[in-house]
Scaffold this active site. Sequence first.
Site, PDB file in Angstrom:
ATOM      1  N   HIS A 124       0.875  -1.182   0.000  1.00 23.47           N
ATOM      2  CA  HIS A 124       0.000   0.000   0.000  1.00 23.47           C
ATOM      3  C   HIS A 124       0.909   1.229   0.000  1.00 23.47           C
ATOM      4  O   HIS A 124       2.059   1.167   0.441  1.00 23.47           O
ATOM      5  CB  HIS A 124      -0.836  -0.059   1.298  1.00 23.47           C
ATOM      6  CG  HIS A 124      -1.867   1.016   1.456  1.00 23.47           C
ATOM      7  ND1 HIS A 124      -1.544   2.296   1.842  1.00 23.47           N
ATOM      8  CD2 HIS A 124      -3.223   0.994   1.311  1.00 23.47           C
ATOM      9  CE1 HIS A 124      -2.659   3.012   1.930  1.00 23.47           C
ATOM     10  NE2 HIS A 124      -3.690   2.242   1.608  1.00 23.47           N
ATOM     11  N   ASP A 202       3.385  -4.129   7.019  1.00 21.70           N
ATOM     12  CA  ASP A 202       2.067  -3.489   7.034  1.00 21.70           C
ATOM     13  C   ASP A 202       1.019  -4.583   7.247  1.00 21.70           C
ATOM     14  O   ASP A 202       0.788  -5.404   6.362  1.00 21.70           O
ATOM     15  CB  ASP A 202       1.846  -2.765   5.694  1.00 21.70           C
ATOM     16  CG  ASP A 202       0.482  -2.094   5.620  1.00 21.70           C
ATOM     17  OD1 ASP A 202      -0.336  -2.275   6.547  1.00 21.70           O
ATOM     18  OD2 ASP A 202       0.229  -1.392   4.623  1.00 21.70           O
ATOM     19  N   GLN A 205      -4.367  -5.176   6.843  1.00 24.11           N
ATOM     20  CA  GLN A 205      -5.449  -6.043   6.367  1.00 24.11           C
ATOM     21  C   GLN A 205      -5.475  -7.400   7.072  1.00 24.11           C
ATOM     22  O   GLN A 205      -6.329  -8.225   6.761  1.00 24.11           O
ATOM     23  CB  GLN A 205      -5.319  -6.251   4.853  1.00 24.11           C
ATOM     24  CG  GLN A 205      -5.431  -4.975   4.039  1.00 24.11           C
ATOM     25  CD  GLN A 205      -6.798  -4.319   4.125  1.00 24.11           C
ATOM     26  OE1 GLN A 205      -7.748  -4.899   4.651  1.00 24.11           O
ATOM     27  NE2 GLN A 205      -6.899  -3.100   3.634  1.00 24.11           N
ATOM     28  N   LYS A 228      -9.963  -0.790  10.314  1.00 29.17           N
ATOM     29  CA  LYS A 228     -10.088  -1.947   9.429  1.00 29.17           C
ATOM     30  C   LYS A 228     -10.342  -3.221  10.236  1.00 29.17           C
ATOM     31  O   LYS A 228     -10.407  -4.317   9.680  1.00 29.17           O
ATOM     32  CB  LYS A 228      -8.826  -2.093   8.580  1.00 29.17           C
ATOM     33  CG  LYS A 228      -8.616  -0.938   7.603  1.00 29.17           C
ATOM     34  CD  LYS A 228      -7.435  -1.185   6.720  1.00 29.17           C
ATOM     35  CE  LYS A 228      -7.012   0.067   5.965  1.00 29.17           C
ATOM     36  NZ  LYS A 228      -7.987   0.523   4.973  1.00 29.17           N
ATOM     37  N   CYS A 368      -4.892   2.813  -3.447  1.00 30.84           N
ATOM     38  CA  CYS A 368      -3.615   3.255  -2.843  1.00 30.84           C
ATOM     39  C   CYS A 368      -2.524   2.216  -3.078  1.00 30.84           C
ATOM     40  O   CYS A 368      -1.710   1.941  -2.184  1.00 30.84           O
ATOM     41  CB  CYS A 368      -3.760   3.553  -1.359  1.00 30.84           C
ATOM     42  SG  CYS A 368      -4.962   4.824  -1.003  1.00 30.84           S
TER      43      CYS A 368
END
Lengths: 413, 123
Positions: A124, A202, A205, A228, A368
């Site tokens: 991202h 990251d 998610q 999220k 993104c």
Amino acid sequence: MLESLFPHTEFPILDREVGRAGQRLTYLDSAASSLVPERVLRRVVEYYRSSCSNIHRGAHLLAEESTGSFEDARSHIASFLHVGSAEQVIFTHGATESLNMVARCWAAHALKPGDTVLVAEDNHHANIVCWHMLARENGLKVGWIPLGTDGILDQTEWLRLLEARPKLVALTHLSNVLGYEQPGLGQLISDARAAGARVALDAAQSVGHMPVDFQGLAVDFLAFSAHKAMGLGGFGVLACSPGARGEMEPAYGGGGMVERVGREGFLPADAPRCFEAGTPAIAAAVACSEALALVGELGLGLLARHTEALCTKLVKGLAHNPRIAVLGAHGLKRNSIVSFTVEGIHPHDISQRLSDHYGIAVRAGHHCAMPLHAALRTPASVRASVAGYSEGRDIQALLDALAEVTEGTGRRT
Amino acid sequence: MYCDDPRIIERAEAPAHRGRLADFTHTASGDNPFCGDSLQLFFKVNDQHGGFIEQASFDGYACSLCLASSDLLLDQVIGMPVAQAHSLGLDSLLLLWGGLEVGRARRGCVELSLRILGRALTA
């Protein structure tokens, strides 16, 4: 059947009628922001009604309760992510700020001009732009771990890149477009560490969607956003390994992050407070803890199996439509995200039509992740994403709508 | 035991170890910015027997809980090997009080002297 894992009453927003003809909301945009369950909202209201106060600044009862709730949230999140200790958990405003802090608080001090940061192409923008910015300011070199058109990182190129002895490798746990973990991610992390690099992951998610073990992953930095994972917007976490945290310097100055201030300068407080200047999003921290408690009680394994089954149903259904191409590798388990393109129709037009005429919320665009889309040689895509409250009928509604739209029999905008 | 226990008030009003050691070997200071406490600790470390704390004192401005906890801590560490003093944590100090119940907001008041001790003996 694939019914919601939560009681229907937890998400009254799903009773909304949103299409032009009053269609029931089919929410398939959880990867952008998940819905917030009533239990989390009740906790927020309870906090504001009973303990509303600033933290670490007063000795009165409300301040004590507020501080307790805030720090309990930190301890719980540390435990939930298997971080090791609460002091390794820094509260931020979201995964984007968390990853920018890796650049500003760690790399800007620990790295020197000419050092290399390797960025995986499936990231991202949050784990890309901060490295571009630092390269421009500090003379770091940004190298790319290329993504093949098959949606898999190029392992051969990876091994060649490691010879440059990168100081940091920026990876994503679950791609926010492809929805899967890269095959051999653990080996990538292990290779990076063996080469002497720190690893920034990251996990926006993955946290709250599947089991995530910070120590098991053996990364140095892990970032996620509460919104999220059924929490509130404006709150996130940066978990740090003890070694990496010891090399960090505060990037923001102000109240709460200092031990002493005078005309001559300041002395920062101990971590993690020295990284949390100003009054934090206290209620959002409490809400995040509550949301993670909720999915923890449900079972992260069950949750992951549920969302994977929904994705499998969607991928199988889309395979019957000759005008639709699913992005990424075939055969890999998608956790909660499926992205696709529709021949001859722009993703935004698809998204608008799905919303207006079918009450279906999906995301359209590059999500993104422009380098990822460039690697897959497509400018944009439609993304459908699910969570524990999503159901088989949501997927069927999308498949039926797409069938109508692509056959030209769909309701027109 | 709560923060306003008479034992805490009494110790804060008449600490045994307040003042500045004339012949200290180690010192450090620290602050608790949330309540304005600011202390300096002084230690005289004897290098014999692997290093132990021969004398200790503190001085500064602090709340009752912080003053009393600092005084109690120094009571304990005098005569203690340096390594052992380093290993003391918040729980040790709460236990020394006999099970002091302290909320998150006041924890820093108890911890301040521990943090300064660590800093002083590391320097």
